[in-house]
Design a protein around this motif. Structure first.
Motif, PDB file in Angstrom:
ATOM      1  N   ALA A  23      -7.272 -14.389   0.278  1.00  0.00           N
ATOM      2  CA  ALA A  23      -8.720 -14.308   0.079  1.00  0.00           C
ATOM      3  C   ALA A  23      -9.077 -13.681  -1.268  1.00  0.00           C
ATOM      4  CB  ALA A  23      -9.367 -13.511   1.211  1.00  0.00           C
ATOM      5  N   VAL A  24      -8.405 -12.597  -1.638  1.00  0.00           N
ATOM      6  CA  VAL A  24      -8.716 -11.921  -2.896  1.00  0.00           C
ATOM      7  C   VAL A  24      -8.285 -12.790  -4.076  1.00  0.00           C
ATOM      8  CG1 VAL A  24      -6.632 -10.497  -3.226  1.00  0.00           C
ATOM      9  CG2 VAL A  24      -8.835  -9.633  -3.977  1.00  0.00           C
ATOM     10  N   SER A  25      -7.209 -13.551  -3.920  1.00  0.00           N
ATOM     11  CA  SER A  25      -6.770 -14.454  -4.994  1.00  0.00           C
ATOM     12  C   SER A  25      -7.785 -15.561  -5.225  1.00  0.00           C
ATOM     13  CB  SER A  25      -5.398 -15.053  -4.662  1.00  0.00           C
ATOM     14  OG  SER A  25      -4.412 -14.055  -4.680  1.00  0.00           O
ATOM     15  N   ARG A  26      -8.317 -16.124  -4.159  1.00  0.00           N
ATOM     16  CA  ARG A  26      -9.370 -17.160  -4.296  1.00  0.00           C
ATOM     17  C   ARG A  26     -10.601 -16.585  -4.989  1.00  0.00           C
ATOM     18  NH1 ARG A  26      -7.835 -19.284   1.057  1.00  0.00           N
ATOM     19  NH2 ARG A  26      -9.159 -17.675   1.917  1.00  0.00           N
ATOM     20  N   ASP A  27     -10.988 -15.383  -4.577  1.00  0.00           N
ATOM     21  CA  ASP A  27     -12.169 -14.744  -5.164  1.00  0.00           C
ATOM     22  C   ASP A  27     -11.939 -14.429  -6.643  1.00  0.00           C
ATOM     23  OD1 ASP A  27     -14.867 -13.514  -4.475  1.00  0.00           O
ATOM     24  OD2 ASP A  27     -13.837 -11.784  -5.374  1.00  0.00           O
ATOM     25  N   LEU A  28     -10.753 -13.941  -6.983  1.00  0.00           N
ATOM     26  CA  LEU A  28     -10.431 -13.643  -8.370  1.00  0.00           C
ATOM     27  C   LEU A  28     -10.425 -14.915  -9.209  1.00  0.00           C
ATOM     28  CD1 LEU A  28      -9.659 -11.590 -10.549  1.00  0.00           C
ATOM     29  CD2 LEU A  28      -7.266 -11.840  -9.819  1.00  0.00           C
ATOM     30  N   THR A 117     -11.469  -5.557 -12.837  1.00  0.00           N
ATOM     31  CA  THR A 117     -11.889  -4.289 -12.229  1.00  0.00           C
ATOM     32  C   THR A 117     -13.126  -4.481 -11.370  1.00  0.00           C
ATOM     33  OG1 THR A 117     -10.961  -3.087 -14.107  1.00  0.00           O
ATOM     34  CG2 THR A 117     -12.568  -1.912 -12.745  1.00  0.00           C
ATOM     35  N   ARG A 118     -14.106  -5.182 -11.893  1.00  0.00           N
ATOM     36  CA  ARG A 118     -15.358  -5.423 -11.162  1.00  0.00           C
ATOM     37  C   ARG A 118     -15.109  -6.290  -9.926  1.00  0.00           C
ATOM     38  NH1 ARG A 118     -18.029  -6.698 -15.319  1.00  0.00           N
ATOM     39  NH2 ARG A 118     -17.507  -8.901 -15.330  1.00  0.00           N
ATOM     40  N   GLN A 119     -14.327  -7.352 -10.083  1.00  0.00           N
ATOM     41  CA  GLN A 119     -14.054  -8.248  -8.956  1.00  0.00           C
ATOM     42  C   GLN A 119     -13.351  -7.501  -7.830  1.00  0.00           C
ATOM     43  OE1 GLN A 119     -10.744  -9.315  -7.994  1.00  0.00           O
ATOM     44  NE2 GLN A 119     -11.501 -10.577  -6.330  1.00  0.00           N
ATOM     45  N   ASN A 122     -15.831  -5.174  -6.118  1.00  0.00           N
ATOM     46  CA  ASN A 122     -16.817  -5.948  -5.364  1.00  0.00           C
ATOM     47  C   ASN A 122     -16.210  -6.562  -4.108  1.00  0.00           C
ATOM     48  OD1 ASN A 122     -18.821  -5.381  -7.218  1.00  0.00           O
ATOM     49  ND2 ASN A 122     -18.628  -7.330  -8.293  1.00  0.00           N
ATOM     50  N   PHE A 123     -14.996  -7.081  -4.222  1.00  0.00           N
ATOM     51  CA  PHE A 123     -14.345  -7.696  -3.068  1.00  0.00           C
ATOM     52  C   PHE A 123     -14.158  -6.679  -1.947  1.00  0.00           C
ATOM     53  CE2 PHE A 123     -10.849  -9.147  -0.455  1.00  0.00           C
ATOM     54  CZ  PHE A 123     -11.170 -10.486  -0.250  1.00  0.00           C
ATOM     55  N   PHE A 124     -13.815  -5.452  -2.320  1.00  0.00           N
ATOM     56  CA  PHE A 124     -13.585  -4.400  -1.335  1.00  0.00           C
ATOM     57  C   PHE A 124     -14.789  -3.457  -1.235  1.00  0.00           C
ATOM     58  CE2 PHE A 124      -9.314  -5.779  -2.529  1.00  0.00           C
ATOM     59  CZ  PHE A 124      -8.786  -6.036  -1.270  1.00  0.00           C
ATOM     60  N   SER A 125     -15.971  -4.017  -1.353  1.00  0.00           N
ATOM     61  CA  SER A 125     -17.192  -3.205  -1.351  1.00  0.00           C
ATOM     62  C   SER A 125     -17.463  -2.530  -0.009  1.00  0.00           C
ATOM     63  CB  SER A 125     -18.399  -4.060  -1.743  1.00  0.00           C
ATOM     64  OG  SER A 125     -18.589  -5.086  -0.790  1.00  0.00           O
ATOM     65  N   ASP A 126     -16.793  -2.966   1.041  1.00  0.00           N
ATOM     66  CA  ASP A 126     -17.022  -2.365   2.360  1.00  0.00           C
ATOM     67  C   ASP A 126     -16.189  -1.106   2.591  1.00  0.00           C
ATOM     68  OD1 ASP A 126     -14.776  -4.034   2.286  1.00  0.00           O
ATOM     69  OD2 ASP A 126     -14.848  -4.413   4.442  1.00  0.00           O
ATOM     70  N   ILE A 127     -15.416  -0.672   1.605  1.00  0.00           N
ATOM     71  CA  ILE A 127     -14.683   0.580   1.749  1.00  0.00           C
ATOM     72  C   ILE A 127     -15.250   1.607   0.763  1.00  0.00           C
ATOM     73  CG2 ILE A 127     -12.589  -0.569   2.573  1.00  0.00           C
ATOM     74  CD1 ILE A 127     -11.323  -0.073  -0.139  1.00  0.00           C
ATOM     75  N   THR A 128     -15.182   2.848   1.169  1.00  0.00           N
ATOM     76  CA  THR A 128     -15.732   3.921   0.337  1.00  0.00           C
ATOM     77  C   THR A 128     -14.821   4.181  -0.863  1.00  0.00           C
ATOM     78  OG1 THR A 128     -14.544   5.698   1.458  1.00  0.00           O
ATOM     79  CG2 THR A 128     -16.691   5.041   2.411  1.00  0.00           C
ATOM     80  N   ASP A 129     -15.333   4.911  -1.827  1.00  0.00           N
ATOM     81  CA  ASP A 129     -14.527   5.283  -2.991  1.00  0.00           C
ATOM     82  C   ASP A 129     -13.300   6.096  -2.568  1.00  0.00           C
ATOM     83  OD1 ASP A 129     -16.280   3.972  -4.676  1.00  0.00           O
ATOM     84  OD2 ASP A 129     -17.324   5.795  -5.301  1.00  0.00           O
ATOM     85  N   GLU A 130     -13.475   6.965  -1.583  1.00  0.00           N
ATOM     86  CA  GLU A 130     -12.365   7.778  -1.083  1.00  0.00           C
ATOM     87  C   GLU A 130     -11.299   6.890  -0.421  1.00  0.00           C
ATOM     88  OE1 GLU A 130     -12.220  10.566   2.639  1.00  0.00           O
ATOM     89  OE2 GLU A 130     -13.047  11.716   0.951  1.00  0.00           O
ATOM     90  N   GLU A 131     -11.728   5.941   0.387  1.00  0.00           N
ATOM     91  CA  GLU A 131     -10.792   5.012   1.023  1.00  0.00           C
ATOM     92  C   GLU A 131     -10.086   4.153  -0.034  1.00  0.00           C
ATOM     93  OE1 GLU A 131     -13.019   4.165   5.304  1.00  0.00           O
ATOM     94  OE2 GLU A 131     -13.741   3.159   3.483  1.00  0.00           O
ATOM     95  N   ILE A 136      -5.161   2.721  -2.905  1.00  0.00           N
ATOM     96  CA  ILE A 136      -4.457   2.566  -4.182  1.00  0.00           C
ATOM     97  C   ILE A 136      -3.205   3.432  -4.183  1.00  0.00           C
ATOM     98  CG2 ILE A 136      -4.573   3.086  -6.670  1.00  0.00           C
ATOM     99  CD1 ILE A 136      -6.012   0.522  -6.044  1.00  0.00           C
ATOM    100  N   ARG A 137      -3.322   4.679  -3.718  1.00  0.00           N
ATOM    101  CA  ARG A 137      -2.161   5.575  -3.667  1.00  0.00           C
ATOM    102  C   ARG A 137      -1.073   5.023  -2.742  1.00  0.00           C
ATOM    103  NH1 ARG A 137      -6.046   9.407  -3.238  1.00  0.00           N
ATOM    104  NH2 ARG A 137      -5.623   9.738  -1.030  1.00  0.00           N
ATOM    105  N   VAL A 138      -1.444   4.627  -1.542  1.00  0.00           N
ATOM    106  CA  VAL A 138      -0.471   4.159  -0.554  1.00  0.00           C
ATOM    107  C   VAL A 138       0.175   2.851  -0.998  1.00  0.00           C
ATOM    108  CG1 VAL A 138      -0.213   3.296   1.815  1.00  0.00           C
ATOM    109  CG2 VAL A 138      -1.570   5.356   1.371  1.00  0.00           C
ATOM    110  N   LEU A 139      -0.636   1.874  -1.362  1.00  0.00           N
ATOM    111  CA  LEU A 139      -0.083   0.581  -1.764  1.00  0.00           C
ATOM    112  C   LEU A 139       0.670   0.692  -3.086  1.00  0.00           C
ATOM    113  CD1 LEU A 139      -2.999  -1.783  -0.681  1.00  0.00           C
ATOM    114  CD2 LEU A 139      -0.825  -1.358   0.496  1.00  0.00           C
ATOM    115  N   GLY A 140       0.182   1.523  -3.996  1.00  0.00           N
ATOM    116  CA  GLY A 140       0.877   1.741  -5.259  1.00  0.00           C
ATOM    117  C   GLY A 140       2.252   2.343  -5.047  1.00  0.00           C
ATOM    118  N   ARG A 141       2.357   3.274  -4.119  1.00  0.00           N
ATOM    119  CA  ARG A 141       3.650   3.899  -3.817  1.00  0.00           C
ATOM    120  C   ARG A 141       4.625   2.848  -3.257  1.00  0.00           C
ATOM    121  NH1 ARG A 141       1.975   8.208  -0.904  1.00  0.00           N
ATOM    122  NH2 ARG A 141       2.024   7.070   1.042  1.00  0.00           N
TER     123      ARG A 141
END
Length: 155
Positions: A23-28, A117-119, A122-131, A136-141
């Motif tokens: 889904a994110v690839s299609r949106d990007l 960055t914007r896409q 925007n795609f993940f607009s339903d999660i808070t900045d903290e989430e 990013i930390r978990v998936l990046g690790r």
């Protein structure tokens, strides 16, 4: 559709990641429509890595984007054909290639950074900045482990 359960997939992180990847690839791709890095995987990362690390070897990028040699070769051919990068013999090992960005490639990299960055936000607009920061930390690790990079406490 609200009545359909996902069986064991309900609690399987890999299912959500695979599904969201599509889904994110299609949106990007829609956000990058008409640009030389739209459609397909690896072009954006390759462009940005070559821009930030002049002389980087294709094998390093292949490791970072989880591509095999033949897929990496096809990707580089496409990018060369579009005038985004060049390949040269490495100055420290004449058996290796070094990749360099072209002027056109640098302009494209500068253009797409804010779009990406914007896409993403925007795609993940339903999660808070903290989430967002936590994900990013978990998936990046996990990403760093998979591609063989050292852990990064900042990620």
């Amino acid at each position: 559709m609200t009545e359909i359960g996902l069986d064991v997939l309900e609690d399987t992180l890999s299912f959500y990641i695979r599904s969201l990847n599509m889904a994110v690839s299609r949106d990007l791709d829609q956000s990058l429509e008409g640009l030389d890095v739209a459609r397909g995987t690896g072009k954006i990362t390759t462009l940005l890595l070559v821009d930030r690390h002049p002389g980087i070897r294709p094998s390093v990028i292949a490791q970072m984007i989880l591509k095999d040699r033949s897929a990496m070769g096809r990707l580089l051919e496409q990018m060369e054909e579009h005038g985004l990068l060049t390949r040269e013999v490495s100055s420290d090992d004449n058996r290796a290639q070094a990749l360099y960005i072209t002027g056109k490639g640098r302009e494209l990299a500068d253009l797409i950074r804010p779009i990406i960055t914007r896409q993403s936000r925007n795609f993940f607009s339903d999660i808070t900045d903290e989430e967002h920061a936590m994900l990013i930390r978990v998936l990046g690790r996990t990403y760093r482990r998979v591609v063989g990079l050292e852990p990064n406490d900042e990620v």
